[in-house]
Design an enzyme around this catalytic site. Structure first.
Site, PDB file in Angstrom:
ATOM      1  N   GLY A 273       0.752  -1.138  -0.062  1.00 50.70           N
ATOM      2  CA  GLY A 273       0.094   0.075   0.009  1.00 50.70           C
ATOM      3  C   GLY A 273       1.007   1.232   0.035  1.00 50.70           C
ATOM      4  O   GLY A 273       0.598   2.215   0.760  1.00 50.70           O
ATOM      5  N   ALA A 274       1.967   0.987  -0.740  1.00 49.35           N
ATOM      6  CA  ALA A 274       3.139   2.160  -0.531  1.00 49.35           C
ATOM      7  C   ALA A 274       2.748   3.595  -1.121  1.00 49.35           C
ATOM      8  O   ALA A 274       3.123   4.547  -0.889  1.00 49.35           O
ATOM      9  CB  ALA A 274       4.154   1.671  -1.510  1.00 49.35           C
TER      10      ALA A 274
ATOM     11  N   LYS B 141       3.223   7.390   2.772  1.00 46.15           N
ATOM     12  CA  LYS B 141       3.754   8.477   2.452  1.00 46.15           C
ATOM     13  C   LYS B 141       4.173   9.475   3.395  1.00 46.15           C
ATOM     14  O   LYS B 141       5.135  10.045   3.811  1.00 46.15           O
ATOM     15  CB  LYS B 141       3.032   9.354   1.453  1.00 46.15           C
ATOM     16  CG  LYS B 141       3.079   8.622   0.082  1.00 46.15           C
ATOM     17  CD  LYS B 141       2.338   9.540  -1.038  1.00 46.15           C
ATOM     18  CE  LYS B 141       0.887   9.485  -1.031  1.00 46.15           C
ATOM     19  NZ  LYS B 141       0.159  10.064  -2.103  1.00 46.15           N
TER      20      LYS B 141
ATOM     21  N   HIS C  47      -7.252   2.879  20.825  1.00 44.39           N
ATOM     22  CA  HIS C  47      -6.069   3.664  21.456  1.00 44.39           C
ATOM     23  C   HIS C  47      -6.638   3.893  22.933  1.00 44.39           C
ATOM     24  O   HIS C  47      -5.558   3.481  23.803  1.00 44.39           O
ATOM     25  CB  HIS C  47      -6.331   5.047  20.784  1.00 44.39           C
ATOM     26  CG  HIS C  47      -5.856   5.164  19.457  1.00 44.39           C
ATOM     27  ND1 HIS C  47      -4.918   4.085  18.814  1.00 44.39           N
ATOM     28  CD2 HIS C  47      -6.198   5.916  18.216  1.00 44.39           C
ATOM     29  CE1 HIS C  47      -4.867   4.397  17.569  1.00 44.39           C
ATOM     30  NE2 HIS C  47      -5.596   5.522  17.278  1.00 44.39           N
TER      31      HIS C  47
ATOM     32  N   LYS D 154     -13.592   9.885  26.554  1.00 42.35           N
ATOM     33  CA  LYS D 154     -14.169  10.917  25.863  1.00 42.35           C
ATOM     34  C   LYS D 154     -13.356  10.849  24.429  1.00 42.35           C
ATOM     35  O   LYS D 154     -12.063  11.080  24.549  1.00 42.35           O
ATOM     36  CB  LYS D 154     -14.447  12.153  26.615  1.00 42.35           C
ATOM     37  CG  LYS D 154     -15.101  13.189  25.587  1.00 42.35           C
ATOM     38  CD  LYS D 154     -15.425  14.382  26.623  1.00 42.35           C
ATOM     39  CE  LYS D 154     -14.086  15.121  26.999  1.00 42.35           C
ATOM     40  NZ  LYS D 154     -14.376  16.550  27.573  1.00 42.35           N
TER      41      LYS D 154
ATOM     42  N   ARG E 166      -5.967  11.980  32.881  1.00 42.59           N
ATOM     43  CA  ARG E 166      -6.106  12.922  33.806  1.00 42.59           C
ATOM     44  C   ARG E 166      -6.627  11.864  34.981  1.00 42.59           C
ATOM     45  O   ARG E 166      -7.503  11.382  34.798  1.00 42.59           O
ATOM     46  CB  ARG E 166      -7.293  14.218  33.639  1.00 42.59           C
ATOM     47  CG  ARG E 166      -6.995  15.193  32.554  1.00 42.59           C
ATOM     48  CD  ARG E 166      -7.824  16.206  32.464  1.00 42.59           C
ATOM     49  NE  ARG E 166      -7.315  17.376  31.693  1.00 42.59           N
ATOM     50  CZ  ARG E 166      -7.128  18.188  32.249  1.00 42.59           C
ATOM     51  NH1 ARG E 166      -7.075  18.323  33.661  1.00 42.59           N
ATOM     52  NH2 ARG E 166      -6.630  19.427  31.685  1.00 42.59           N
TER      53      ARG E 166
ATOM     54  N   GLN F  67      -0.236  14.321  23.755  1.00 46.09           N
ATOM     55  CA  GLN F  67       0.023  15.139  22.395  1.00 46.09           C
ATOM     56  C   GLN F  67      -1.153  16.386  22.523  1.00 46.09           C
ATOM     57  O   GLN F  67      -2.275  16.113  23.028  1.00 46.09           O
ATOM     58  CB  GLN F  67      -0.294  14.485  21.306  1.00 46.09           C
ATOM     59  CG  GLN F  67      -1.389  13.889  21.069  1.00 46.09           C
ATOM     60  CD  GLN F  67      -1.685  13.295  19.538  1.00 46.09           C
ATOM     61  OE1 GLN F  67      -0.703  12.629  19.037  1.00 46.09           O
ATOM     62  NE2 GLN F  67      -3.049  13.357  19.031  1.00 46.09           N
TER      63      GLN F  67
ATOM     64  N   LEU G  61       1.259  17.858  37.835  1.00 47.61           N
ATOM     65  CA  LEU G  61       0.711  17.730  38.973  1.00 47.61           C
ATOM     66  C   LEU G  61       0.313  18.919  39.552  1.00 47.61           C
ATOM     67  O   LEU G  61       0.770  19.841  39.902  1.00 47.61           O
ATOM     68  CB  LEU G  61       1.685  17.077  39.968  1.00 47.61           C
ATOM     69  CG  LEU G  61       0.855  16.702  41.499  1.00 47.61           C
ATOM     70  CD1 LEU G  61      -0.214  15.353  41.219  1.00 47.61           C
ATOM     71  CD2 LEU G  61       1.887  16.046  42.475  1.00 47.61           C
TER      72      LEU G  61
ATOM     73  N   ARG H 228     -17.249  22.156  22.509  1.00 46.02           N
ATOM     74  CA  ARG H 228     -16.834  21.385  23.299  1.00 46.02           C
ATOM     75  C   ARG H 228     -17.537  20.054  23.307  1.00 46.02           C
ATOM     76  O   ARG H 228     -17.082  19.146  24.301  1.00 46.02           O
ATOM     77  CB  ARG H 228     -16.796  21.849  24.618  1.00 46.02           C
ATOM     78  CG  ARG H 228     -16.172  23.168  24.712  1.00 46.02           C
ATOM     79  CD  ARG H 228     -16.100  23.846  26.278  1.00 46.02           C
ATOM     80  NE  ARG H 228     -15.311  24.834  26.343  1.00 46.02           N
ATOM     81  CZ  ARG H 228     -15.100  25.434  27.484  1.00 46.02           C
ATOM     82  NH1 ARG H 228     -15.366  25.155  28.712  1.00 46.02           N
ATOM     83  NH2 ARG H 228     -14.357  26.807  27.475  1.00 46.02           N
TER      84      ARG H 228
END
Length: 570
Positions: A91-92, A98, A320, A413, A426, A457, A464, A548
């Protein structure tokens, strides 16, 4: 897995005289370096310890394959000269290849982390020449680690090792032709082959079948990296695993979740298990709730056709966020060995209650105008069906039924087209019993809650939140942050997650990859709620692009007496 501490001194003679796993290897200036006993201390990373001190200070942990062989043992030299590595990106011509995979491979080459004899092949249906592939790759390569004088030379050297073969994904004949080209580059040496499947999941099995039957190594190892999604539910995931195992063993399959390669996620176990100040607090006795938050400030933007098949729950939460949760909540593993760590993660997942519809809310972003600019809604994307009910936002409360975490809500969330971009963990601690300064916080005791935030990220950091007296004659309290901002403490750019994961796959280190029973346990948690959502055709709550998120997320959190920490910071 036992670890060893290496004292780095000025002599290099002891390396050849003793086992690589000796307790102490005197090499350079006195430093203390700790490494695991097994595959992390591989032949590739062994090079690091044979470098000059100046290179030690300027590298990411790998040394130049051209410069660093003099101090290796004769056994390692012989193995280096007689073996070769072939990496095939299937799948280059796609965006992932890429933007992420080829740049990550170049970064590894740039830092000397790839073996001396390697080649990179791109494989896809698109008709390209070697030069066209190299031109395509060159547009995404950067010497971002640092700006050394030989950056352009390194690019040229890397591109000369890149080749292309066009073929169908289900054609054994095309893979047999690829095999012939691989053999030409391998020149009869012991050949190790790594395949990266940067393709849709519906053609995983075809590619694995063809590669296994026609383009596997006959005298070395063959490994396959598989990108998510790993199915849509328990049944399809189990069927995919069963089909893959017709041609591969579990040890050959590397299921990649790139979030596990992110610096702050990998640092999670270090933070917990190597700091006495945190480990005693890591339980229901002191922690009130844990929040796992993922947000993007953009929508599908042309990728709606793919996203609509899966939605935010399958795309982000089931993999994730759940992986981060398992790492956060697991018990102390017996060792740092991959199987010990992954077994502890599986225990966490098997201890969790399956997600119920009453413990989650779903949303979908709608069009919105802001600052004179119009932002399209999800169903305004031409690749998305107009009547789509696919969630672009979801929030859920999950629980772990064990002695450490009983009763602690783990709130997840995730959403697209929100007001900000970020991913963070958190940890909100319990209130101080009989707090002497309760009156200084009026009736809002949540303002007195200590909070540990791990920002994955962007702007990686750990801080803290503590209560502090504001200087002055009065008694006024304030919440202050003890802050470790990575860009300030560690000025060098953090390697991309794909670099770490590719290097681990090359070395056979499976710690950051997902085992089949771990995958099964993850899907068992989400499949019942996903099926109920789809069978009952639950209509997602609409929220404006750039907001939000839906109001329902606040009601879900308040149900467990929790406030979303990221909204207080906004």
């Amino acid at each position: 897995m036992a670890t060893h501490t290496m004292i780095v001194r000025s002599s290099s003679s002891a390396l050849a005289a003793s086992s690589p796993l000796a307790e102490t290897l005197p090499l350079f200036t006195t430093r203390s370096l700790t490494f695991p006993r097994k595959s992390s201390f591989s032949r590739l990373r062994l090079r690091f310890f044979a470098e000059k001190l100046s290179q030690l200070d300027s590298s990411n942990g790998c040394a130049s394959s051209q410069d660093s062989g003099d101090n290796l043992t004769e056994e390692h030299e012989t193995k280096e000269e007689s073996s070769t590595l072939s990496i095939t990106v299937v799948g280059a011509s796609g965006d992932l290849a890429k933007k992420k995979i080829f740049p990550a491979l170049f970064a590894l080459f740039y830092e000397g982390c790839l073996p001396k004899d390697f080649s990179v092949f791109g494989y896809a249906r698109t008709k390209l020449t070697h030069e066209e592939l190299r031109l395509m790759i060159s547009r995404t390569l950067t010497c971002r680690i640092d700006q050394r004088e030989n950056c352009v030379d390194k690019m040229d050297q890397f591109l000369k090792r890149c080749f292309y073969h066009s073929g169908q994904y289900n054609s054994e004949e095309d893979f047999a032709e690829l095999n012939t080209k691989l053999k030409e580059k391998e020149e009869g040496k012991l050949s190790n082959r790594l395949y990266y499947l940067s393709i849709p999941p519906n053609i995983f099995v075809d590619v694995v079948r063809c590669a296994s039957l026609r383009a596997s190594s006959v005298n070395g190892w063959t490994r396959v990296i598989v990108e998510k999604p790993f199915g849509r539910d328990s049944e399809s995931s189990g069927e995919l695993t069963r089909c893959l195992k017709q041609y591969l063993t579990e040890e050959q399959i590397f299921r990649i979740d790139h979030y596990l390669g992110k610096e702050l996620v990998e640092n999670l176990s270090v933070l917990r298990f190597s700091n006495l100040v945190f480990e005693p607090l890591w339980s229901r006795n002191y922690i009130r709730n844990v929040q796992l938050i993922f947000s993007e400030d953009f929508g599908t933007e042309g990728r709606g056709g793919y996203f609509d098949q899966y939605g935010i729950i399958r795309d982000i939460m089931q993999n994730h966020l759940l992986q981060i949760l398992a790492l956060f909540a697991m018990e102390t593993p017996v060792s740092l060995d991959a199987e010990d760590i992954r077994s502890e993660k599986v225990k966490v997942l098997r201890s969790m209650k399956p997600l119920l519809l009453q413990d989650m809310i779903v949303g979908q972003y709608k069009g919105h105008s802001k600052g004179g600019k119009a932002y399209p809604g999800y169903t305004d994307d031409p690749t998305v069906p107009k009547n789509s009910l696919t969630p672009t936002f979801a929030a859920a409360a999950m629980f772990i039924n064990n002695a450490r975490w009983d009763g602690v809500p783990f709130l997840m969330k995730a959403g697209k087209a929100l007001h900000t971009r970020g991913a963070e963990i958190r940890v909100q601690f319990r209130h101080v019993p009989g707090n002497l300064y309760k009156k200084n916080f009026a009736t809002d005791l949540d303002k007195a809650t200590n909070e540990l935030v791990i920002r994955v990220q962007p702007d990686e950091g750990i801080y803290l939140r503590v209560n502090n007296k504001v200087p002055g004659l009065g008694m006024r309290l304030d919440r202050s942050d003890l802050n470790l901002l990575y860009r300030s403490r560690y000025p060098r750019e953090i390697p991309d997650a794909y670099e770490r994961l590719l290097l681990d796959a090359i070395e056979g280190e499976r710690r950051l990859f997902i085992r089949s029973d771990e995958l099964n346990a993850a899907w068992d948690l989400f499949t019942p709620a996903l099926k109920e959502l789809e069978q009952k055709k639950i209509v997602p709550e609409l929220y404006p692009y750039g907001s939000r998120g839906p109001v329902g997320a606040h009601y879900l959190a308040s149900k467990y007496n929790v406030r979303w920490g990221d909204l207080e910071d906004a």
